[in-house]
Design a protein around this motif. Structure first.
Motif, PDB file in Angstrom:
ATOM      1  N   VAL A 281      31.322  17.976 -28.331  1.00 26.61           N
ATOM      2  CA  VAL A 281      30.364  17.017 -28.851  1.00 26.61           C
ATOM      3  C   VAL A 281      29.192  17.753 -29.473  1.00 26.61           C
ATOM      4  O   VAL A 281      28.927  18.903 -29.164  1.00 26.61           O
ATOM      5  N   LYS A 282      28.524  17.078 -30.348  1.00 26.69           N
ATOM      6  CA  LYS A 282      27.364  17.658 -31.007  1.00 26.69           C
ATOM      7  C   LYS A 282      26.129  17.310 -30.185  1.00 26.69           C
ATOM      8  O   LYS A 282      25.942  16.157 -29.800  1.00 26.69           O
ATOM      9  N   ALA A 283      25.336  18.333 -29.896  1.00 28.03           N
ATOM     10  CA  ALA A 283      24.133  18.059 -29.109  1.00 28.03           C
ATOM     11  C   ALA A 283      23.132  17.278 -29.952  1.00 28.03           C
ATOM     12  O   ALA A 283      22.849  17.636 -31.075  1.00 28.03           O
ATOM     13  N   GLU A 284      22.665  16.192 -29.414  1.00 23.34           N
ATOM     14  CA  GLU A 284      21.611  15.470 -30.106  1.00 23.34           C
ATOM     15  C   GLU A 284      20.683  14.960 -29.025  1.00 23.34           C
ATOM     16  O   GLU A 284      21.102  14.584 -27.959  1.00 23.34           O
ATOM     17  N   ASN A 285      19.441  14.936 -29.343  1.00 23.91           N
ATOM     18  CA  ASN A 285      18.477  14.427 -28.390  1.00 23.91           C
ATOM     19  C   ASN A 285      18.470  12.917 -28.532  1.00 23.91           C
ATOM     20  O   ASN A 285      17.525  12.313 -28.991  1.00 23.91           O
TER      21      ASN A 285
ATOM     22  N   ARG B  88      19.333   9.357 -26.782  1.00 26.59           N
ATOM     23  CA  ARG B  88      19.601   8.574 -25.597  1.00 26.59           C
ATOM     24  C   ARG B  88      20.668   7.512 -25.846  1.00 26.59           C
ATOM     25  O   ARG B  88      21.513   7.248 -25.022  1.00 26.59           O
TER      26      ARG B  88
ATOM     27  N   ASN C 104      23.294   7.479 -27.753  1.00 27.34           N
ATOM     28  CA  ASN C 104      24.686   7.911 -27.790  1.00 27.34           C
ATOM     29  C   ASN C 104      25.180   8.487 -26.483  1.00 27.34           C
ATOM     30  O   ASN C 104      26.371   8.629 -26.289  1.00 27.34           O
ATOM     31  N   SER C 105      24.261   8.881 -25.596  1.00 27.91           N
ATOM     32  CA  SER C 105      24.733   9.659 -24.469  1.00 27.91           C
ATOM     33  C   SER C 105      25.048   8.833 -23.226  1.00 27.91           C
ATOM     34  O   SER C 105      25.855   9.261 -22.419  1.00 27.91           O
ATOM     35  N   VAL C 106      24.440   7.691 -23.050  1.00 26.55           N
ATOM     36  CA  VAL C 106      24.800   6.861 -21.892  1.00 26.55           C
ATOM     37  C   VAL C 106      24.996   5.404 -22.299  1.00 26.55           C
ATOM     38  O   VAL C 106      24.419   4.929 -23.284  1.00 26.55           O
ATOM     39  N   PRO C 107      25.817   4.664 -21.551  1.00 32.95           N
ATOM     40  CA  PRO C 107      26.024   3.243 -21.849  1.00 32.95           C
ATOM     41  C   PRO C 107      24.706   2.472 -21.719  1.00 32.95           C
ATOM     42  O   PRO C 107      23.791   2.903 -21.010  1.00 32.95           O
ATOM     43  N   LYS C 108      24.647   1.337 -22.390  1.00 37.25           N
ATOM     44  CA  LYS C 108      23.453   0.485 -22.286  1.00 37.25           C
ATOM     45  C   LYS C 108      23.227   0.058 -20.838  1.00 37.25           C
ATOM     46  O   LYS C 108      24.173  -0.211 -20.104  1.00 37.25           O
TER      47      LYS C 108
ATOM     48  N   VAL D   3      21.955   1.768 -18.349  1.00 32.19           N
ATOM     49  CA  VAL D   3      21.766   2.840 -17.377  1.00 32.19           C
ATOM     50  C   VAL D   3      20.942   3.943 -18.035  1.00 32.19           C
ATOM     51  O   VAL D   3      20.832   3.996 -19.261  1.00 32.19           O
ATOM     52  N   THR D   4      20.368   4.817 -17.230  1.00 33.06           N
ATOM     53  CA  THR D   4      19.373   5.762 -17.713  1.00 33.06           C
ATOM     54  C   THR D   4      19.569   7.127 -17.067  1.00 33.06           C
ATOM     55  O   THR D   4      19.929   7.208 -15.905  1.00 33.06           O
ATOM     56  N   ASP D   5      19.316   8.174 -17.831  1.00 31.20           N
ATOM     57  CA  ASP D   5      19.133   9.515 -17.262  1.00 31.20           C
ATOM     58  C   ASP D   5      17.655   9.641 -16.899  1.00 31.20           C
ATOM     59  O   ASP D   5      16.797   9.465 -17.768  1.00 31.20           O
TER      60      ASP D   5
END
Lengths: 435, 435
Positions: B3-7, B9, B11-15, B17-19
């Protein structure tokens, strides 16, 4: 639906998960507190990954066997496949690569969470794991590997374990030997298993049937014996000729040297023959064992390739505690250093609650645990309740025999009574009287 | 897959929920620590329910609307339907009834956990909730209800909130009025919604169309005005004639009186018109609000019928904090009383690591957070790293200018340096120098 109450663990929860009642939950809290405190003192900062993720993105950081263990379901919102992580490291890697590019390297991150894994029906294994771990991202030095192992030793000591073992490996050592031999996957697997069992006879008979260089054969034949104390590294360097394995040994020796400065020597064992851990490991790996528990209580190692899979290549190392294995270990060990807070049951005989509530608040300020005995019953029953629930003292407000400003401290263990003035701070400071 | 690193939010987690990155995770840890500490001082003991349960058994303790929100999947082992709990209270009730019959009542239990709820795609709401709560099982006295509300106030104060509100209701009051009126479900629902909106006009126009006793009509017509400070209880008792509602008011008044002894008066508001909370409530309910946050930060109440559904009838009350709402509240409030531990970056210029590791261990024993700067770079870069990661001091071991036994303490904020002897305990005790 109504259910019949039964004190029956079998019927109340699915196999592989557990209700932790107060005694065990308290121990789990104690374990997690010691772990977190150590991680923090070593400069690690907590992150909290979510309970579920896009399966596809999580899978980037897992090998197929782990991926197959994840609990999956379709997202009602996006209709994409979601998964509950079977391991937290891929989540940390994803977060680091995709969300934390603004933070300078190295990152020291820790987490404590619960993961789910599908297991075989008959294995009797847990499906819910409590993982507390760290990831140290951006450092390739042996000092970083040593930091992981030293931290795990510090936690085990703080939990009161004696006689624990830390078993070190270096996956590159094995790979260095095997890369010279063009073996089929099935032969490789058979070899790996016999080496792990320390079964020299089977290893030799497998080697007789394959066509690989003699020097490699003799290297492989030695593998079942390459475990024991730290001098195994020295012995192995005399046996092994290939550069990759020798570099691995040098690296492992450096880690062992740094651990000696940390005061960690006798706890170390070396096993160069076992390829344990997850397939993403690329260097020094380790597992921790405590007496009487067969499963490791912690494990981890270097994984320099993982961050790159999430688009931000960086060297990294990390490890995690299996908190439930630590719990088992503590339950079997004689000494548990649980901090003891005096527990008080406050029994009010007055109609007016003011004095009782004020005294309760004052005792809590002193750090005592105070439960108010609200139920209507006589003092005898309250003392019996205290005894059965592990409460050491009953404090009685409004006892007719006492002065208006006084209360009575009754020790549950021997029934002795002591009258004190409720506003007497010096008395309330003497926690030994209440415990 | 790579995967391409992108900052990013999105794209990285489902709606839903949160990191939680370090800054927020630290605040969550602070919140949970204050909550747990309070629960423990009040005599509550932790239990840890599992992450999933048999859906059927969990459903016993939930109304249908909550049941529909649970994440469900088939058990690969038993082929029964499993669910991840959308609320922890039914789990505690199940455990208490089915596993804890050996413990004497009352039980004071607390938990902190994470639950999942299905939400509407477009609602933007969280699907993962952090719940920390208590259940007090076996007591029907108003003092038990007051204990819940007093504890919630104590936690909010300890977290540094000022100007919070605790909004009390009593579900039996509303039920007492409505039981005299034989209304259809749709009319009842329309009334309930208008009352919740304090919309007297709509309430009156609905009442004109229904055939119920006049005394009940006038009671219902008053409901949109039955909120405000504690004197609402007095006013309501003048309006309402039916026994069930009057008993509810008496009960609520007793709780308010006990809270006054706890010093909780101005924080209280009363709302007799809103039926909030879960349908299992049977008495006093409450919700807590902090400035600038629309959603409640805590809520709960009495649920005397729930334990019986699991086969062991008992009166009970409880409440839970919504930790993420508290987090939002803290982030908006000016004052956060986060305990500050000095953070040190230890920079070693010597080839030999012994002195650096010894000093590091000594500083950690003093309670300082010490990260070892393992990476090879020059001091200037290390200071910049410290600045960007919120570290206050850099300690330099092996600076050429210093004596062999000395180290240098460098303040990151102003660059001032101070030489000290590494074994000088008195110096190391002065934590203000390092922060």
């Amino acid at each position: 639906m109504k259910v019949k109450a039964e004190n029956n663990r079998e019927n109340s929860v699915p196999k592989g998960v557990t209700d932790f009642l107060p005694e065990q939950a308290e121990l789990i809290g104690f374990i997690e507190e010691r772990i977190n405190r150590t991680f923090e003192l070593w400069g690690f900062r907590r992150i909290i990954p979510p309970m579920f993720e896009f399966e596809e993105l999580l899978a980037v950081g897992m090998d197929d066997s782990l991926r197959d263990k994840s609990f999956r379901f379709e997202d009602r919102q996006s209709h994409r496949l979601l998964a509950i992580p079977p391991d937290i490291t891929p989540q940390v890697a994803r977060i680091e690569a995709m969300r934390m590019s603004g933070y300078p390297l190295p990152h020291r991150l820790y987490y404590n969470g619960r993961v789910l894994r599908q297991v075989e029906s008959q294995s009797g294994r847990s499906r819910e794991l409590f993982q507390s771990g760290v990831e140290l991202i951006g450092l390739e030095s042996p000092e970083a590997d040593a930091e992981m192992i030293a931290m795990s030793a510090e936690v085990l000591r703080k939990l009161g374990f004696t006689g624990f073992k830390l078993d070190l490996g270096q996956v590159e050592f094995f790979r260095g030997i095997m890369s010279a031999a063009d073996l089929s996957l099935s032969v490789l697997k058979a070899l790996q298993e016999s080496i792990a069992r320390k079964d020299s006879t089977t290893v030799r008979s497998i080697l007789e049937s394959v066509d690989i260089p003699d020097v490699t054969k003799s290297e492989i034949a030695e593998l079942p014996r390459m475990f024991g104390s730290a001098d195994v590294i020295q012995k192995a360097s005399l046996t092994v000729r290939n550069d990759r394995s020798r570099r691995a040994l040098d690296n492992l020796a450096k880690v062992v040297d740094i651990l000696a400065i940390h005061g960690i020597r006798d706890e170390l064992t070396i096993d160069l023959g076992e390829i344990r851990g997850l397939s993403y490991h690329t260097g020094v790996t380790f597992e921790g064992f405590v007496p009487d528990i067969g499963e490791p209580v912690c494990g981890g190692g270097r994984y320099d390739g993982l961050m790159g899979r999430y688009g931000r290549p960086a060297p990294a190392t990390g490890f995690a505690f299996n908190v439930l294995n630590l719990l088992q270990g503590l339950e079997k060990s004689a000494v548990i250093n649980l901090p003891v807070t005096p527990k008080i049951l406050l029994f009010n005989m007055k109609e007016d609650r003011t004095a009782a509530l004020e005294l309760t608040a004052r005792l809590r300020e002193k750090g005592f645990i105070v439960a108010r005995d609200i139920i209507r019953r006589d003092l005898h029953d309250s003392i019996e309740y205290a005894r059965r629930t592990g409460i050491q003292s009953v404090v009685i407000v409004g006892d007719l025999a006492a002065d208006e400003r006084d209360a009575v401290l009754l020790k549950v263990s021997d029934g002795t009574r002591r009258v004190f003035t409720m506003t007497d701070q010096a008395f309330l400071d003497r926690s030994e009287l209440f415990s």
